[in-house]
Design a protein around this motif. Structure first.
Motif, PDB file in Angstrom:
ATOM      1  N   VAL A  69       0.902  -1.355  -0.142  1.00 52.65           N
ATOM      2  CA  VAL A  69      -0.025   0.067  -0.107  1.00 52.65           C
ATOM      3  C   VAL A  69       0.907   1.289   0.172  1.00 52.65           C
ATOM      4  O   VAL A  69       0.559   2.168  -1.029  1.00 52.65           O
ATOM      5  CB  VAL A  69      -0.963   0.029   1.148  1.00 52.65           C
ATOM      6  CG1 VAL A  69      -1.648   1.278   1.357  1.00 52.65           C
ATOM      7  CG2 VAL A  69      -2.132  -0.993   0.968  1.00 52.65           C
ATOM      8  N   PRO A  70       1.903   1.337   1.012  1.00 53.96           N
ATOM      9  CA  PRO A  70       2.511   2.514   0.893  1.00 53.96           C
ATOM     10  C   PRO A  70       3.429   2.891  -0.390  1.00 53.96           C
ATOM     11  O   PRO A  70       3.451   3.968  -0.962  1.00 53.96           O
ATOM     12  CB  PRO A  70       3.496   2.379   2.033  1.00 53.96           C
ATOM     13  CG  PRO A  70       3.083   1.424   2.832  1.00 53.96           C
ATOM     14  CD  PRO A  70       2.218   0.531   2.217  1.00 53.96           C
ATOM     15  N   ILE A  73       0.801   4.237  -3.119  1.00 57.88           N
ATOM     16  CA  ILE A  73       0.462   5.629  -2.710  1.00 57.88           C
ATOM     17  C   ILE A  73       1.826   6.527  -3.284  1.00 57.88           C
ATOM     18  O   ILE A  73       1.287   7.470  -4.097  1.00 57.88           O
ATOM     19  CB  ILE A  73       0.278   5.657  -1.414  1.00 57.88           C
ATOM     20  CG1 ILE A  73      -0.970   5.010  -0.998  1.00 57.88           C
ATOM     21  CG2 ILE A  73       0.441   7.349  -1.277  1.00 57.88           C
ATOM     22  CD1 ILE A  73      -1.121   5.203   0.512  1.00 57.88           C
ATOM     23  N   GLY A  77      -0.136   7.830  -6.296  1.00 61.12           N
ATOM     24  CA  GLY A  77      -0.791   8.909  -5.595  1.00 61.12           C
ATOM     25  C   GLY A  77      -2.142   8.295  -4.835  1.00 61.12           C
ATOM     26  O   GLY A  77      -2.108   7.006  -4.377  1.00 61.12           O
ATOM     27  N   ILE A  78      -3.248   8.922  -4.521  1.00 68.68           N
ATOM     28  CA  ILE A  78      -4.294   8.362  -3.822  1.00 68.68           C
ATOM     29  C   ILE A  78      -5.511   8.394  -4.967  1.00 68.68           C
ATOM     30  O   ILE A  78      -6.845   8.529  -4.333  1.00 68.68           O
ATOM     31  CB  ILE A  78      -4.764   9.388  -2.680  1.00 68.68           C
ATOM     32  CG1 ILE A  78      -4.888  10.480  -3.042  1.00 68.68           C
ATOM     33  CG2 ILE A  78      -3.670   9.034  -1.642  1.00 68.68           C
ATOM     34  CD1 ILE A  78      -5.248  11.683  -1.718  1.00 68.68           C
ATOM     35  N   SER A  79      -5.306   8.049  -6.040  1.00 68.67           N
ATOM     36  CA  SER A  79      -6.422   7.847  -7.099  1.00 68.67           C
ATOM     37  C   SER A  79      -7.016   6.479  -7.109  1.00 68.67           C
ATOM     38  O   SER A  79      -6.654   5.521  -6.307  1.00 68.67           O
ATOM     39  CB  SER A  79      -6.196   8.388  -8.320  1.00 68.67           C
ATOM     40  OG  SER A  79      -5.131   7.353  -8.844  1.00 68.67           O
ATOM     41  N   PRO A  82      -4.120   2.995  -7.502  1.00 72.26           N
ATOM     42  CA  PRO A  82      -3.506   2.222  -6.570  1.00 72.26           C
ATOM     43  C   PRO A  82      -4.504   1.210  -6.047  1.00 72.26           C
ATOM     44  O   PRO A  82      -3.871   0.020  -5.844  1.00 72.26           O
ATOM     45  CB  PRO A  82      -2.842   3.023  -5.525  1.00 72.26           C
ATOM     46  CG  PRO A  82      -3.540   4.296  -5.447  1.00 72.26           C
ATOM     47  CD  PRO A  82      -3.872   4.396  -6.781  1.00 72.26           C
ATOM     48  N   LYS A  83      -5.605   1.508  -5.822  1.00 72.65           N
ATOM     49  CA  LYS A  83      -6.697   0.490  -5.370  1.00 72.65           C
ATOM     50  C   LYS A  83      -7.006  -0.531  -6.200  1.00 72.65           C
ATOM     51  O   LYS A  83      -6.910  -1.838  -5.800  1.00 72.65           O
ATOM     52  CB  LYS A  83      -7.905   1.550  -4.984  1.00 72.65           C
ATOM     53  CG  LYS A  83      -7.839   2.540  -4.070  1.00 72.65           C
ATOM     54  CD  LYS A  83      -9.300   3.229  -4.227  1.00 72.65           C
ATOM     55  CE  LYS A  83      -9.254   4.399  -3.212  1.00 72.65           C
ATOM     56  NZ  LYS A  83      -8.337   5.680  -3.773  1.00 72.65           N
ATOM     57  N   ILE A 158      -6.896   3.690   1.060  1.00 74.02           N
ATOM     58  CA  ILE A 158      -6.037   4.738   0.551  1.00 74.02           C
ATOM     59  C   ILE A 158      -7.188   5.842   0.171  1.00 74.02           C
ATOM     60  O   ILE A 158      -7.617   5.941  -0.989  1.00 74.02           O
ATOM     61  CB  ILE A 158      -5.405   3.963  -0.864  1.00 74.02           C
ATOM     62  CG1 ILE A 158      -4.537   2.644  -0.457  1.00 74.02           C
ATOM     63  CG2 ILE A 158      -4.638   5.029  -1.441  1.00 74.02           C
ATOM     64  CD1 ILE A 158      -4.122   1.941  -1.723  1.00 74.02           C
ATOM     65  N   ASN A 159      -7.417   6.428   1.399  1.00 72.60           N
ATOM     66  CA  ASN A 159      -8.294   7.545   0.833  1.00 72.60           C
ATOM     67  C   ASN A 159      -9.306   7.655   0.084  1.00 72.60           C
ATOM     68  O   ASN A 159      -9.832   8.204  -0.714  1.00 72.60           O
ATOM     69  CB  ASN A 159      -7.318   8.766   0.146  1.00 72.60           C
ATOM     70  CG  ASN A 159      -7.841  10.161   0.426  1.00 72.60           C
ATOM     71  OD1 ASN A 159      -8.407  10.606   1.392  1.00 72.60           O
ATOM     72  ND2 ASN A 159      -8.089  11.034  -0.803  1.00 72.60           N
TER      73      ASN A 159
END
Length: 215
Positions: A69-70, A73, A77-79, A82-83, A158-159
């Protein structure tokens, strides 16, 4: 718990978050299955491919999914990228490991018999390798779908503004235990549905295989 479920359904929040999570899993599973199959074929049908791919996939399998996860990111980024990537990797590893093993476990006698009849490489793959490795692929698919839901939980940390993971996080922070139980039930239903889908595919695609049925 039932009242909480009725309330979440009545105000539409459960359906909204569920749809978002389904889309993420859908994209991740689609990309992961395609990637896993391509890598399994490249590795299973070629020694060069095996030397290049297999060790890397084994390393990826050994790394806990949430540990990525880190890194994702930092890279993306947090779009949504990454998910979906996190889910894709989990699915691809499960598909690859089982399909690669199934390809290498295809009966050598069948392969030699096909070659003795003058079957070309493309037809050998289509007529012998693919049917012989199909049971292993379906086992991998079952594990992959399960892994996709587990990865979703980490992915939605992730946000994420929407999704079942977002709901779970909010319910935990506000001590909404009834909502937590509702979401656990939703995850259980989704997991069971995934298993039923794979069993349906097994019943349709493996009708040629004679095996012990428990009777």
């Amino acid at each position: 718990v039932i009242q909480a479920a009725v309330h979440l359904i009545a105000d539409g929040s459960l359906q909204e978050h569920l749809l978002t999570s389904l889309l993420r899993v859908g994209y991740g599973a689609t990309f992961g299955i395609a990637l896993g199959l391509i890598l399994a074929l490249a590795s299973g049908l070629s020694r060069v491919g095996e030397n290049f791919v297999d060790a890397n996939m084994e390393v990826l399998r050994a790394v806990p999914n949430f540990a990525l996860v880190p890194l994702l990111i930092v890279w993306f980024g947090i779009s949504e990228v990454p998910k979906i990537t996190l889910i894709t990797l989990a699915v691809a590893v499960a598909i690859y490991i089982n399909t690669f093993s199934a390809i290498r476990s295809v009966d050598a006698g069948l392969v030699e018999a096909a070659r003795s009849f003058g079957v070309g490489r493309a037809e050998l793959i289509y007529r012998v390798i693919v049917p012989g490795s199909l049971p292993g692929f379906l086992i991998g698919l079952r594990l992959a779908l399960t892994a996709s839901w587990l990865s979703l939980i980490f992915a939605e940390t992730i946000n994420a503004k929407k999704g079942l993971g977002r709901m779970m996080t909010d319910a935990r922070e506000y001590f909404q235990i009834d909502v937590v139980f509702v979401l656990i039930g939703v995850y259980a239903i989704l997991g069971l549905t995934s298993v039923l889908i794979v069993r349906f595919l097994e019943a349709r695609l493996l009708t040629w295989r004679r095996s012990y049925d428990g009777d």
